[in-house]
Design a protein around this motif. Structure first.
Motif, mmCIF file in Angstrom:
data_model
loop_
_atom_site.group_PDB
_atom_site.id
_atom_site.type_symbol
_atom_site.label_atom_id
_atom_site.label_comp_id
_atom_site.label_asym_id
_atom_site.label_seq_id
_atom_site.Cartn_x
_atom_site.Cartn_y
_atom_site.Cartn_z
ATOM 1 N N ASP A 40 14.197 63.914 -31.552
ATOM 2 C CA ASP A 40 12.669 63.872 -31.548
ATOM 3 C C ASP A 40 12.499 62.742 -32.719
ATOM 4 O OD1 ASP A 40 10.337 64.355 -33.471
ATOM 5 O OD2 ASP A 40 10.090 65.733 -31.883
ATOM 6 N N GLU A 41 11.707 61.819 -31.968
ATOM 7 C CA GLU A 41 11.344 60.523 -32.909
ATOM 8 C C GLU A 41 10.922 60.904 -34.181
ATOM 9 O OE1 GLU A 41 7.915 57.115 -32.902
ATOM 10 O OE2 GLU A 41 7.800 58.771 -31.550
ATOM 11 N N GLY A 42 9.847 61.727 -34.379
ATOM 12 C CA GLY A 42 9.339 62.051 -35.690
ATOM 13 C C GLY A 42 10.459 62.644 -36.744
ATOM 14 N N VAL A 43 11.367 63.398 -35.903
ATOM 15 C CA VAL A 43 12.135 64.052 -36.981
ATOM 16 C C VAL A 43 13.208 62.846 -37.519
ATOM 17 C CG1 VAL A 43 14.341 65.281 -36.922
ATOM 18 C CG2 VAL A 43 12.534 66.160 -35.884
ATOM 19 N N TRP A 44 13.723 61.903 -36.798
ATOM 20 C CA TRP A 44 14.404 60.829 -37.057
ATOM 21 C C TRP A 44 13.725 59.989 -38.072
ATOM 22 C CZ3 TRP A 44 19.337 60.499 -37.239
ATOM 23 C CH2 TRP A 44 20.233 61.387 -36.257
ATOM 24 N N ARG A 45 12.481 59.718 -37.728
ATOM 25 C CA ARG A 45 11.549 58.894 -38.969
ATOM 26 C C ARG A 45 11.538 59.434 -40.068
ATOM 27 N NH1 ARG A 45 5.979 57.800 -36.913
ATOM 28 N NH2 ARG A 45 5.740 56.970 -38.632
ATOM 29 N N ILE A 46 11.695 60.812 -40.239
ATOM 30 C CA ILE A 46 11.652 61.794 -41.491
ATOM 31 C C ILE A 46 12.860 61.341 -42.142
ATOM 32 C CG2 ILE A 46 11.499 63.871 -42.370
ATOM 33 C CD1 ILE A 46 9.341 64.657 -40.430
ATOM 34 N N LEU A 47 14.162 61.671 -41.208
ATOM 35 C CA LEU A 47 15.445 61.573 -42.011
ATOM 36 C C LEU A 47 15.658 60.290 -42.217
ATOM 37 C CD1 LEU A 47 17.481 63.504 -38.975
ATOM 38 C CD2 LEU A 47 16.901 64.322 -41.428
ATOM 39 N N ARG A 48 15.002 59.027 -41.798
ATOM 40 C CA ARG A 48 15.342 57.686 -42.323
ATOM 41 C C ARG A 48 14.496 57.422 -43.567
ATOM 42 N NH1 ARG A 48 15.187 56.372 -36.584
ATOM 43 N NH2 ARG A 48 12.972 55.906 -36.655
ATOM 44 N N LEU A 49 13.452 58.178 -43.531
ATOM 45 C CA LEU A 49 12.609 57.980 -45.038
ATOM 46 C C LEU A 49 13.330 59.000 -46.144
ATOM 47 C CD1 LEU A 49 8.913 58.155 -43.993
ATOM 48 C CD2 LEU A 49 10.101 56.427 -44.981
ATOM 49 N N MET A 50 13.983 60.101 -45.743
ATOM 50 C CA MET A 50 14.544 61.229 -46.528
ATOM 51 C C MET A 50 15.857 60.595 -47.198
ATOM 52 S SD MET A 50 14.501 64.915 -45.215
ATOM 53 C CE MET A 50 15.498 65.424 -46.405
ATOM 54 N N PRO B 157 3.574 62.513 -45.079
ATOM 55 C CA PRO B 157 3.095 61.198 -44.558
ATOM 56 C C PRO B 157 3.003 61.138 -42.951
ATOM 57 C CG PRO B 157 4.187 60.400 -46.450
ATOM 58 C CD PRO B 157 4.710 62.085 -46.259
ATOM 59 N N ILE B 158 4.115 61.590 -42.500
ATOM 60 C CA ILE B 158 4.513 61.671 -41.174
ATOM 61 C C ILE B 158 3.768 62.619 -40.454
ATOM 62 C CG2 ILE B 158 6.166 61.817 -39.250
ATOM 63 C CD1 ILE B 158 6.494 59.357 -40.963
ATOM 64 N N LEU B 159 3.787 63.791 -40.877
ATOM 65 C CA LEU B 159 2.946 64.916 -40.342
ATOM 66 C C LEU B 159 1.342 64.484 -40.606
ATOM 67 C CD1 LEU B 159 2.752 67.877 -39.698
ATOM 68 C CD2 LEU B 159 2.464 68.518 -42.052
ATOM 69 N N ALA B 160 0.844 63.995 -41.691
ATOM 70 C CA ALA B 160 -0.638 63.443 -41.598
ATOM 71 C C ALA B 160 -0.966 62.430 -40.423
ATOM 72 C CB ALA B 160 -0.613 62.959 -42.996
ATOM 73 N N GLU B 161 0.158 61.623 -40.262
ATOM 74 C CA GLU B 161 -0.028 60.710 -38.955
ATOM 75 C C GLU B 161 0.054 61.397 -37.498
ATOM 76 O OE1 GLU B 161 3.034 57.769 -36.761
ATOM 77 O OE2 GLU B 161 2.949 57.309 -39.030
ATOM 78 N N TYR B 162 0.639 62.313 -37.633
ATOM 79 C CA TYR B 162 0.792 63.214 -36.445
ATOM 80 C C TYR B 162 -0.737 63.974 -36.182
ATOM 81 C CZ TYR B 162 5.388 62.523 -34.461
ATOM 82 O OH TYR B 162 6.610 62.157 -33.630
ATOM 83 N N LYS B 163 -1.157 64.385 -37.211
ATOM 84 C CA LYS B 163 -2.364 65.371 -37.231
ATOM 85 C C LYS B 163 -3.583 64.283 -36.909
ATOM 86 C CE LYS B 163 -5.385 67.604 -40.611
ATOM 87 N NZ LYS B 163 -6.320 66.462 -40.861
ATOM 88 N N ASN B 164 -3.475 62.911 -37.573
ATOM 89 C CA ASN B 164 -4.699 62.141 -37.384
ATOM 90 C C ASN B 164 -4.559 61.266 -35.998
ATOM 91 O OD1 ASN B 164 -6.000 62.778 -39.780
ATOM 92 N ND2 ASN B 164 -4.606 61.516 -40.696
ATOM 93 N N ARG B 165 -3.466 61.350 -35.457
ATOM 94 C CA ARG B 165 -3.223 60.168 -34.301
ATOM 95 C C ARG B 165 -2.724 60.858 -32.960
ATOM 96 N NH1 ARG B 165 -0.754 54.783 -36.845
ATOM 97 N NH2 ARG B 165 -2.245 54.414 -38.287
#
Length: 532
Positions: free
Chosen positions: A243-253, A86-94
């Motif tokens: 990296d902001e995205g990495v930490w978002r992924i870690l929080r979701l993980m 989901p985070i990767l899709a957000e980065y790809k689209n936005r």
């Protein structure tokens, strides 16, 4: 959108068809690759059954293979993919390609370091890991020692296959579904080759299976790298802890890891129970599970794979209508294909098992013990597949906590059923508990999606279900008649079994879909387009 009979097409909103993706066609591609993988998987299992039967060495291998597989599901296909895609899709689209490349680099680097540490610990602590996961093996020193040796060879597989899952998540997000779906074929080919050509040269022939798994993991990773390079997303080693995205992924993980751990813990507890049962119980459950993986992979995994990126895009676009309609489409396909598959597995259990595994060291007793597990599993097939469709409805919204809470409830319910069923039904009771637990899980997920207003069923469900039930009834009667009794399959030659089973598959599929056609259902009703 009415499923009562008139054909319809759901088109992507405000997008030309040239820029949209036909999800039904994508599903067919992924399913065909999965079918190829499953065919090679059955060949692999037939080779293992013929060469090693169901005994000490196969029990050892299946336990040793189960542990890295469990960690793979935790780190890669489970918690990681639920948070990453989901985070990767957000980065790809936005955010564009450059930010997406940086995210991939940073995530891949951290994943590699974490997996390397886990792999080293696993190799060093193999005896303790085996004792915890299959304590009953400690009463048989030879079985315990072989399991430890196999685990040490197999454990690095977690490193390679998790990187494969990372690559697959990237490719799926970019709608390159076929390559990740094909890669499991290489694992099966490597294991078959090892069993046939390496085994005769080893002091313990079954150790070849462990080396085959290791080789398969390496080959799968090598296959996907060129395709990542084509996308300009081949990961580079870049350690960046801020990296902001990495930490978002870690929080979701965090919650995702807990949720997936619960699901895998349930399977691990089943292995613990099975290790105390009669020798062969682990293998009987494994062979039955392999047959169950055919429909779950062909439909559940394949559909979940294409749904998650598309749902994530609709969420990023703030389009709840398309989001709900996509879930409805997935659920209708699930019922239309999973329910007849469950009925066919239960009716054709002995024909399937005898055709695929009844060779060499695999005995008549093994056939009927595996049959018990397969029939028990089939009762929960719909739940097992629906979980893979419903859970992405939460993951795509970056909501991991709800499925986790439901997974906790499912874990306790499954283990309660284990205690009730295992004493009377033995290994089949464990299979039944897993299936019924999955049905509970799916029911709670569906209830939450409905109660939170995320999913609103489209019209026509009642008539749709009646048509499915009628077609299953026709198919079941014809399959039971065409099977001509279970005992006859034990006396057929291999070619006779294959020919008869092939005829039954054609009869079953033809009668089922033929009945649906007579009742007014058409393939065009399931065309679904979504923007890439």
């Amino acid at each position: 959108m009415d499923f009562s009979g008139a054909p319809y097409t759901i088109a992507a909103v405000s997008r030309p068809l040239a820029e949209s993706m036909n999800l039904l066609r994508a599903l067919a591609k992924v399913s065909s690759m999965t079918l190829l993988s499953r065919i090679f998987g059955f060949v692999r299992d037939a080779v293992i059954a013929r060469s090693f039967g169901a005994g000490i060495y196969t029990d050892a291998f299946f336990v040793a293979f189960k542990i890295p597989n469990l960690l793979r599901r935790l780190f890669a296909e489970g918690a990681f993919s639920q948070a990453f895609v989901p985070i990767l899709a957000e980065y790809k689209n936005r955010r564009g390609h450059q930010d997406t490349q940086l995210l991939v680099d940073h995530v891949a680097t951290l994943l590699f370091i974490a997996l390397l540490v886990v792999t080293l610990i696993g190799v060093l602590a193999a005896p303790a890991v085996v004792y915890i996961s299959a304590p009953g093996f400690s009463a048989a020193p030879e079985k315990f020692a072989v399991t430890v040796s196999m685990l040490r060879v197999i454990f690095p597989y977690i490193l390679f296959i998790s990187l494969v899952s990372l690559a697959g998540g990237i490719l799926n997000t970019y709608s390159r579904f076929s390559v990740p779906a094909f890669t499991p074929v290489l694992l099966n080919v490597a294991t078959i080759a090892a069993a046939l050509w390496l085994a005769p040269h080893l002091a313990i022939p079954a150790m070849a299976l462990a080396w085959g798994v290791m080789l398969g993991g390496i080959l799968q990773l090598l296959l996907q790298l060129p395709f990542l390079k084509q996308l300009g997303l081949l990961p580079r080693f870049r350690l960046e802890l801020h990296d902001e995205g990495v930490w978002r992924i870690l929080r979701l993980m965090g919650p995702a890891l807990f949720g997936v751990s619960i699901a895998q813990l349930s399977l691990l507890i089943n292995t613990v129970f099975a290790s105390f049962l009669a020798t062969g119980s682990v293998s009987w459950l494994y062979y039955a599970d392999r047959l169950m993986e055919f429909p779950t992979g062909m439909l559940g995994v394949a559909l979940g794979t294409i749904l998650l990126p598309s749902l994530a895009k609709h969420y990023a676009d703030n389009d709840p209508t398309q989001y709900s309609q996509l879930l409805d489409w997935g659920l209708r396909l699930t019922l239309m294909l999973a329910l007849p598959a469950a009925a066919a597995l239960a009716i054709l259990a002995v024909p399937l098992i005898s055709t695929l595994f009844f060779y060499g060291q695999f005995s008549v007793n093994d056939v009927f013990m595996t049959r018990q597990a397969l029939v028990a599993y089939s009762l929960g097939l719909l739940g097992l597949i629906m979980v893979k469709i419903l859970a992405p409805g939460f993951y795509a919204r970056q909501n991991i906590r709800t499925p986790v809470k439901i997974a906790v409830i499912t874990l306790f319910a499954t283990q309660a059923m284990n205690l009730m069923f295992v004493w009377k039904l033995q290994h089949a009771g464990l299979a039944l508990s897993i299936g019924l637990g999955a049905c509970l899980n799916a029911s709670l997920l569906l209830w939450k999606l409905r109660s939170q207003g995320i999913y609103q069923p489209l019209p026509g469900w009642y008539l749709f279900f009646l048509k499915i039930a009628a077609a299953i009834g026709v198919m079941s009667l014809l399959l039971w008649w065409g099977m001509a009794g279970e005992s006859s399959w034990l006396h057929m030659h291999s070619f006779q079994r294959v020919a008869h089973l092939g005829g039954l598959v054609v009869l079953g599929a033809g009668s089922y879909f033929g009945t649906l056609r007579v009742l007014g259902m058409r393939p065009a009703q399931f065309i679904r387009r979504t923007a890439e």
